[in-house]
Design an enzyme around this catalytic site. Structure first.
Site, PDB file in Angstrom:
ATOM      1  N   LYS A 126       5.006  -0.760  10.308  1.00 53.07           N
ATOM      2  CA  LYS A 126       4.136   0.548  10.419  1.00 53.07           C
ATOM      3  C   LYS A 126       3.230   0.673   9.526  1.00 53.07           C
ATOM      4  O   LYS A 126       2.147   0.954   9.641  1.00 53.07           O
ATOM      5  CB  LYS A 126       5.160   1.714  10.209  1.00 53.07           C
ATOM      6  CG  LYS A 126       6.201   2.126  11.321  1.00 53.07           C
ATOM      7  CD  LYS A 126       6.992   3.339  11.078  1.00 53.07           C
ATOM      8  CE  LYS A 126       7.799   3.139   9.855  1.00 53.07           C
ATOM      9  NZ  LYS A 126       9.014   2.073  10.029  1.00 53.07           N
ATOM     10  N   THR A 127       3.406   0.357   8.183  1.00 54.06           N
ATOM     11  CA  THR A 127       2.617   0.283   6.874  1.00 54.06           C
ATOM     12  C   THR A 127       1.330  -0.493   7.127  1.00 54.06           C
ATOM     13  O   THR A 127       0.260  -0.295   6.961  1.00 54.06           O
ATOM     14  CB  THR A 127       3.361   0.410   5.609  1.00 54.06           C
ATOM     15  OG1 THR A 127       4.244   1.143   5.397  1.00 54.06           O
ATOM     16  CG2 THR A 127       2.269   0.305   4.487  1.00 54.06           C
ATOM     17  N   GLU A 170       1.364   7.159   9.686  1.00 52.37           N
ATOM     18  CA  GLU A 170       2.504   6.420   9.725  1.00 52.37           C
ATOM     19  C   GLU A 170       3.453   7.451   9.970  1.00 52.37           C
ATOM     20  O   GLU A 170       3.678   8.118   9.340  1.00 52.37           O
ATOM     21  CB  GLU A 170       2.695   5.837   8.394  1.00 52.37           C
ATOM     22  CG  GLU A 170       4.042   4.879   8.758  1.00 52.37           C
ATOM     23  CD  GLU A 170       4.374   4.226   7.265  1.00 52.37           C
ATOM     24  OE1 GLU A 170       5.585   3.656   6.891  1.00 52.37           O
ATOM     25  OE2 GLU A 170       3.425   3.398   6.538  1.00 52.37           O
TER      26      GLU A 170
END
Length: 475
Positions: A126-127, A170
């Site tokens: 995600k990041t 995110e």
């Protein structure tokens, strides 16, 4: 701890004076920064002094170190995360005074209101993916707002309020709070079992992602390589959403092909479009970048500009971040705390040593991979000890620290030794080091020129990188 109670999001303009408990955390501090830039009165508290608190104080936030009921006496809205315990005096006072109390994700939804929201969800990646997307959009002149889980190397920030229409976020599935978001566009990188202390079983994790897909307004972008993510595609199509698949799978709409690791970089092609070169290592990052390309093309951005934007991405903090070099040994740090994440980063590390990739400005590699792993959460260690051990078997030497409990209390019989005992390497190449202070010297004694050291985990293992470099320098 149970999943957060879902609430209807409140527009940021209606929040009044906002107090964030745990304001120094990555997610909370990002929301605070955006609120401050929009002129909202912000206060917050955290358990300890940090550079982040100083930054927010400089932006105008009223910052408290330590928690006390008096900190919420003049506020309208209190923002909490699931890391905040019921015994917190500020939370108790907010409940007593019947103040508006909202989860962090509801505050994120509030600042996303009125923008074209692009949420990046998934068990892993995600990041990095949201950071890549942010940098690519910036280089294309879009100036997006963003709130991601790690600081971008390019800006030094994990969140900012841009002038453009797009907001990149995110989406954290750990406590189910991503179900408070209603993005126009969403990426789902993968869906695997994790956070089973909250969800109970893998099926509940998959059901939560299915519910997240139901909240997407227009376009769902899913990884065709991952069964969990790919399973969302027919559900979304049945709702009338546009679905775009990406990855190495032959049937992917936007397909990653010809991946070639180049040490600390990776090259690949997007079928039908052209080649891309990333300044970060790993096959997984080639696939993450393809997700960004899939979204950018749907936004109408030219491939050549997107490619240039991706080339400018130099990583996010704690995502295979270089921490230094001494004695011919290079040290990196990673937030990896799930077996799949360890596997991806250790394979990338293997690409670096086998590809002769240098630490920027440092020596050529060609040696071994030394993994220094700190398990995160007792529950996760108990659930995945065997999988952690198997992943660490990709390294040449392994040092396992004790568990970083974070929000959890210790469990009898659950320690780093549980993981160390599952690593399929000769016993002399695996060390369980419960005394964290001993690790830098231990690693320096084992390392030799050409090796890379990779510290991994979501806890304070990140602090060891500079200390290992110092020990190496003293050899």
């Amino acid at each position: 701890m149970s999943l957060v109670k879902l609430v209807d999001p409140v527009p940021a303009a209606d929040l009044g004076r906002v107090h964030l408990i745990g304001i120094g955390g990555a997610g909370m501090s990002g929301i605070a920064r955006i609120l401050l830039k929009r002129g909202v009165a912000v206060s917050g508290s955290d358990a300890r002094v940090s550079d982040m608190l100083d930054e927010l104080r400089g932006l105008g936030a009223d910052i408290h170190v330590g928690h006390a009921a008096s900190h919420v006496k003049d506020v309208d809205t209190v923002v909490v995360s699931t890391a905040i315990r019921d015994s917190n005096p500020e939370l108790g006072e907010a409940l007593r005074r019947n103040l508006r109390i909202i989860p962090r994700a509801a505050a994120l939804a509030a600042v996303m209101t009125g923008r074209t929201g692009i949420a990046v969800a998934g068990t892993h990646g995600k990041t990095t993916t949201s950071s890549m997307l942010t940098v690519a959009l910036q280089k294309c002149g879009e100036d997006p707002s963003y709130c991601v889980g790690g600081r971008l190397v390019t800006t030094g920030l994990g969140a900012d309020d841009g002038t453009g229409e797009v907001f990149v976020a995110e989406a954290d599935e750990s406590d189910g709070s991503f179900l408070m978001l209603t993005p126009d566009v969403a990426i789902v990188t993968n869906v695997e079992a994790d956070h089973l202390d909250n969800y109970g079983d893998p099926q509940a994790v998959h059901e939560s992602f299915a519910r997240f897909a139901e909240r997407v307004g227009s376009i769902l972008v899913v990884c065709a390589d991952d069964p969990g993510a790919a399973a969302l595609a027919p559900l979304a199509r049945a709702r009338g959403l546009e679905v775009v698949t990406y990855g190495e799978a032959p049937a992917a709409d936007i397909r990653t092909v010809d991946i070639v690791p180049r040490g600390l970089e990776v090259e690949f092609h997007v079928a039908g479009h052209g080649g891309v070169r990333l300044a970060v290592p790993g096959r997984h990052n080639a696939v993450n970048a393809t997700a960004v390309i899939a979204v950018a093309l749907r936004l109408g951005l030219p491939f050549d500009e997107v490619r240039e934007g991706l080339a400018a991405f130099t990583g996010a903090k704690r995502r295979f971040e270089a921490r230094g070099e001494a004695g011919g040994v290079s040290v990196y740090d990673s937030y990896a705390h799930h077996p799949t994440e360890l596997t991806a980063d250790l394979r990338a590390a293997r690409d670096v040593v086998s590809g002769g990739g240098p630490l920027r400005g440092g020596p050529l590699h060609g040696g071994r991979v030394i993994a220094v792993f700190q398990p995160h959460l007792y529950s996760r260690t108990r659930f995945f000890a065997a999988e952690f051990g198997a992943a660490l078997g990709l390294a040449d030497e392994v040092v396992v620290l004790d568990v970083y409990g974070a929000r959890e209390d210790p469990e009898p019989g659950v320690s780093g030794a549980l993981v160390a005992g599952k690593v399929p390497l000769p016993s002399e190449r695996v060390v369980y080091a419960p005394e964290r202070a001993s690790v830098p010297a231990l690693v320096a004694a084992r390392a030799r020129p050409g090796d890379i050291v990779l510290t991994m985990g979501a806890g304070d293992v990140t602090d060891l990188g500079p200390r290992i470099v110092a020990e190496l320098s003293a050899k």
